[in-house]
Design a protein around this motif. Sequence first.
Motif, PDB file in Angstrom:
ATOM      1  N   PRO A 163      46.871 -61.497  80.704  1.00 34.00           N
ATOM      2  CA  PRO A 163      46.555 -61.108  79.479  1.00 34.00           C
ATOM      3  C   PRO A 163      46.916 -62.225  78.638  1.00 34.00           C
ATOM      4  CG  PRO A 163      49.119 -60.484  80.478  1.00 34.00           C
ATOM      5  CD  PRO A 163      48.097 -61.194  81.622  1.00 34.00           C
ATOM      6  N   LEU A 164      47.294 -63.568  78.778  1.00 31.32           N
ATOM      7  CA  LEU A 164      47.592 -64.498  77.930  1.00 31.32           C
ATOM      8  C   LEU A 164      46.362 -65.412  77.596  1.00 31.32           C
ATOM      9  CD1 LEU A 164      51.431 -65.206  78.499  1.00 31.32           C
ATOM     10  CD2 LEU A 164      50.412 -63.522  76.888  1.00 31.32           C
ATOM     11  N   ARG A 165      45.469 -64.781  77.573  1.00 33.96           N
ATOM     12  CA  ARG A 165      43.880 -65.602  77.065  1.00 33.96           C
ATOM     13  C   ARG A 165      43.433 -64.795  76.059  1.00 33.96           C
ATOM     14  NH1 ARG A 165      42.045 -65.290  82.739  1.00 33.96           N
ATOM     15  NH2 ARG A 165      40.280 -63.961  81.844  1.00 33.96           N
ATOM     16  N   ALA A 166      42.478 -65.531  75.323  1.00 30.74           N
ATOM     17  CA  ALA A 166      41.510 -65.132  74.507  1.00 30.74           C
ATOM     18  C   ALA A 166      39.991 -65.315  75.088  1.00 30.74           C
ATOM     19  CB  ALA A 166      41.775 -65.551  73.097  1.00 30.74           C
ATOM     20  N   ASP A 167      39.587 -64.533  75.718  1.00 34.45           N
ATOM     21  CA  ASP A 167      38.079 -64.701  76.254  1.00 34.45           C
ATOM     22  C   ASP A 167      37.099 -64.502  75.253  1.00 34.45           C
ATOM     23  OD1 ASP A 167      38.573 -65.249  78.987  1.00 34.45           O
ATOM     24  OD2 ASP A 167      39.434 -63.370  79.079  1.00 34.45           O
ATOM     25  N   ALA A 168      36.184 -65.352  75.203  1.00 34.62           N
ATOM     26  CA  ALA A 168      34.929 -65.160  74.323  1.00 34.62           C
ATOM     27  C   ALA A 168      34.359 -64.009  74.296  1.00 34.62           C
ATOM     28  CB  ALA A 168      34.050 -66.354  74.617  1.00 34.62           C
ATOM     29  N   THR A 169      34.049 -63.286  75.500  1.00 34.34           N
ATOM     30  CA  THR A 169      33.423 -62.058  75.360  1.00 34.34           C
ATOM     31  C   THR A 169      34.159 -60.822  74.777  1.00 34.34           C
ATOM     32  OG1 THR A 169      34.380 -61.920  77.759  1.00 34.34           O
ATOM     33  CG2 THR A 169      31.916 -62.695  77.532  1.00 34.34           C
ATOM     34  N   ARG A 170      35.355 -60.953  75.082  1.00 31.22           N
ATOM     35  CA  ARG A 170      36.241 -59.763  74.366  1.00 31.22           C
ATOM     36  C   ARG A 170      36.234 -60.103  73.090  1.00 31.22           C
ATOM     37  NH1 ARG A 170      38.274 -54.983  75.812  1.00 31.22           N
ATOM     38  NH2 ARG A 170      40.674 -54.779  74.888  1.00 31.22           N
ATOM     39  N   LEU A 171      36.424 -61.398  72.552  1.00 32.29           N
ATOM     40  CA  LEU A 171      36.422 -61.677  71.015  1.00 32.29           C
ATOM     41  C   LEU A 171      35.178 -61.105  70.356  1.00 32.29           C
ATOM     42  CD1 LEU A 171      38.247 -65.050  71.015  1.00 32.29           C
ATOM     43  CD2 LEU A 171      39.180 -62.931  70.296  1.00 32.29           C
ATOM     44  N   ALA A 172      34.084 -61.381  71.138  1.00 31.79           N
ATOM     45  CA  ALA A 172      32.654 -61.187  70.587  1.00 31.79           C
ATOM     46  C   ALA A 172      32.489 -59.645  70.371  1.00 31.79           C
ATOM     47  CB  ALA A 172      31.764 -61.631  71.137  1.00 31.79           C
ATOM     48  N   GLY A 173      33.130 -58.789  71.190  1.00 33.22           N
ATOM     49  CA  GLY A 173      33.185 -57.369  71.143  1.00 33.22           C
ATOM     50  C   GLY A 173      34.015 -56.442  70.634  1.00 33.22           C
ATOM     51  N   LEU A 174      35.052 -57.404  69.991  1.00 34.06           N
ATOM     52  CA  LEU A 174      36.282 -56.439  69.305  1.00 34.06           C
ATOM     53  C   LEU A 174      35.953 -55.833  68.232  1.00 34.06           C
ATOM     54  CD1 LEU A 174      39.310 -56.456  70.074  1.00 34.06           C
ATOM     55  CD2 LEU A 174      39.582 -57.900  68.055  1.00 34.06           C
ATOM     56  N   LEU A 200      34.777 -62.286  61.833  1.00 36.17           N
ATOM     57  CA  LEU A 200      35.469 -63.614  61.899  1.00 36.17           C
ATOM     58  C   LEU A 200      35.673 -63.854  63.670  1.00 36.17           C
ATOM     59  CD1 LEU A 200      35.411 -66.087  60.261  1.00 36.17           C
ATOM     60  CD2 LEU A 200      38.148 -65.776  59.874  1.00 36.17           C
ATOM     61  N   LEU A 201      36.429 -62.658  64.258  1.00 34.85           N
ATOM     62  CA  LEU A 201      36.766 -62.907  65.491  1.00 34.85           C
ATOM     63  C   LEU A 201      35.351 -62.818  66.314  1.00 34.85           C
ATOM     64  CD1 LEU A 201      40.328 -61.182  66.218  1.00 34.85           C
ATOM     65  CD2 LEU A 201      39.784 -63.746  65.563  1.00 34.85           C
ATOM     66  N   ASN A 202      34.398 -61.801  65.930  1.00 35.57           N
ATOM     67  CA  ASN A 202      33.288 -61.622  66.674  1.00 35.57           C
ATOM     68  C   ASN A 202      32.463 -62.868  66.427  1.00 35.57           C
ATOM     69  OD1 ASN A 202      32.929 -58.384  65.338  1.00 35.57           O
ATOM     70  ND2 ASN A 202      34.177 -58.981  66.997  1.00 35.57           N
ATOM     71  N   ALA A 203      32.418 -63.520  65.510  1.00 37.04           N
ATOM     72  CA  ALA A 203      31.590 -64.605  65.403  1.00 37.04           C
ATOM     73  C   ALA A 203      32.374 -65.911  66.259  1.00 37.04           C
ATOM     74  CB  ALA A 203      31.480 -65.199  63.777  1.00 37.04           C
ATOM     75  N   LEU A 204      33.320 -65.850  66.235  1.00 38.72           N
ATOM     76  CA  LEU A 204      34.307 -66.935  66.765  1.00 38.72           C
ATOM     77  C   LEU A 204      33.831 -66.779  68.469  1.00 38.72           C
ATOM     78  CD1 LEU A 204      36.470 -69.216  67.520  1.00 38.72           C
ATOM     79  CD2 LEU A 204      38.229 -67.183  67.584  1.00 38.72           C
ATOM     80  N   GLY A 205      34.120 -65.439  68.924  1.00 36.79           N
ATOM     81  CA  GLY A 205      33.334 -65.221  70.211  1.00 36.79           C
ATOM     82  C   GLY A 205      32.004 -65.666  70.639  1.00 36.79           C
ATOM     83  N   ARG A 206      31.098 -65.438  69.585  1.00 42.16           N
ATOM     84  CA  ARG A 206      29.706 -65.559  69.925  1.00 42.16           C
ATOM     85  C   ARG A 206      29.758 -67.270  69.905  1.00 42.16           C
ATOM     86  NH1 ARG A 206      29.134 -61.206  66.193  1.00 42.16           N
ATOM     87  NH2 ARG A 206      28.935 -62.758  64.442  1.00 42.16           N
ATOM     88  N   ALA A 207      30.208 -67.994  68.798  1.00 44.66           N
ATOM     89  CA  ALA A 207      30.343 -69.369  68.881  1.00 44.66           C
ATOM     90  C   ALA A 207      30.645 -69.885  70.118  1.00 44.66           C
ATOM     91  CB  ALA A 207      31.199 -69.864  67.813  1.00 44.66           C
ATOM     92  N   VAL A 208      31.734 -69.779  70.674  1.00 44.81           N
ATOM     93  CA  VAL A 208      32.368 -70.105  71.730  1.00 44.81           C
ATOM     94  C   VAL A 208      31.442 -70.064  73.063  1.00 44.81           C
ATOM     95  CG1 VAL A 208      34.198 -70.061  73.564  1.00 44.81           C
ATOM     96  CG2 VAL A 208      34.823 -70.052  71.254  1.00 44.81           C
ATOM     97  N   LEU A 209      30.911 -68.636  73.214  1.00 43.92           N
ATOM     98  CA  LEU A 209      30.009 -68.552  74.364  1.00 43.92           C
ATOM     99  C   LEU A 209      28.834 -69.274  74.108  1.00 43.92           C
ATOM    100  CD1 LEU A 209      30.309 -64.326  74.140  1.00 43.92           C
ATOM    101  CD2 LEU A 209      30.663 -66.063  76.055  1.00 43.92           C
ATOM    102  N   ALA A 210      28.289 -69.647  72.873  1.00 47.10           N
ATOM    103  CA  ALA A 210      26.840 -70.447  72.783  1.00 47.10           C
ATOM    104  C   ALA A 210      27.411 -72.016  72.934  1.00 47.10           C
ATOM    105  CB  ALA A 210      26.488 -70.089  71.430  1.00 47.10           C
ATOM    106  N   ASP A 211      28.467 -72.197  73.319  1.00 52.54           N
ATOM    107  CA  ASP A 211      28.834 -73.793  73.132  1.00 52.54           C
ATOM    108  C   ASP A 211      29.230 -74.204  74.585  1.00 52.54           C
ATOM    109  OD1 ASP A 211      29.961 -76.373  72.890  1.00 52.54           O
ATOM    110  OD2 ASP A 211      31.153 -75.791  71.179  1.00 52.54           O
TER     111      ASP A 211
END
Length: 419
Positions: A163-174, A200-211
């Motif tokens: 649980p102690l993670r912030a995965d980009a796919t999860r953030l992108a879809g929150l 903003l969290l969605n954008a964070l997820g997308r930015a991390v996925l693209a990087d």
Amino acid sequence: MKSWSGWLAVTSKNSEAAALLSASAVRTKAHQILALAKADELAHFRVDLARLPAVAALVAEVTRQAYPTLEVPFHARWRHFLHGGRDRWAELDAETRWPSPAERARAAFDLVIVSVLLDAGAGAAWRYRDPRNGIAIGRSEGLALASFDMMAAGAFSDDPAEPLRADATRLAGLSVEQLAAGFQVGPENPLEGLEGRANLLNALGRAVLADPAMRDPAGRARPGALFDGLTRGGRIKLPAAEILAAVLRHFGPIWPSRLSLGGMPLGDTWRHPLLEDGSETGSLVPLHKLSQWLSYSLIEPLQAAGISVTEIDGLTGLAEYRNGGLFLDGGVIVPKEPGILTAAHPPYSTVIIEWRALTVALLDDIAPLVRETLGVAEADFPLARVLEGGTWATGRRLARERRPDGGPPLRIVSDGTVF
């Protein structure tokens, strides 16, 4: 094919844009605004620097009350995870079997990156009721606890077993609804800028996925992989300004509908016509509040992982409404028209740009006065401690004394992405 001259033009623009993505640019532009205020050339404010020593004395008094031994920690999001006499992160840390110090640091990065990005002003009405003790708490501390509890419950992780993670796919879809549930938002408990925070969290997820650089050793896309980038090659010493540079480089694309130059997003950067000098960047005023707040907050997990963070005063003070309120309520920043204090102002207005830039510059000026009053040296008491001790707490105290809701002295139209 792009011509050589065209390539040079784009490269030049990128260089100019990159220069604005720095703490030194924030400091330079803020002091330009202060110089205009000293000359009484700003549109909305003048400054009364004769009031600065009295405000510094009050900051020193508040600092000694909170920290009698003057062992002041850095201004960071970690302070807001302390509530009800309990340090939530310390408790979670102690009960977790981390596979390595690096994985602990990645989890701390995941937590604090998400939490800081959710830390724009909540408004006076919103409260988060702590499930552990039933205490309702608002503003920045409430936002911190809500984000902490979501992280601890695995709300940002793709794997229930970790649980102690912030995965980009999860953030992108929150979804907005999921965030609202985690923050206990409802008709009787409205949170300003809820949709903006989710976006903003969605954008964070997308930015991390693209990087491609934002991958941990297991190949997972997560904000916490920034730790690996900062420490790549076994690096054990890191200037604080490089933390901000990395934050702005990797997370720059997440900010909505802001200025860009040469295709490079400029984040928390705004235009002020009085700085226009005929160049493309002359009128631009970078402030990077949330990014610097995040950079301050990444120092402690880096230190815990054995990294020496140096030149901490390479970062600036934060252009937000507690520090800004300190100078307005303390009479150092003086509105030219009383209506400024009653009207509602969007972040791009010259009223807000002037106020925020003056705040950054005046924090530089008040810090030596606070240190002198406390009898501490700059090397032992960097700006990060002046803020924590400090200017932020004194700004909040003055707000509570002057306004029933403890809100800022200026009315701000918040979208959940600036303050």
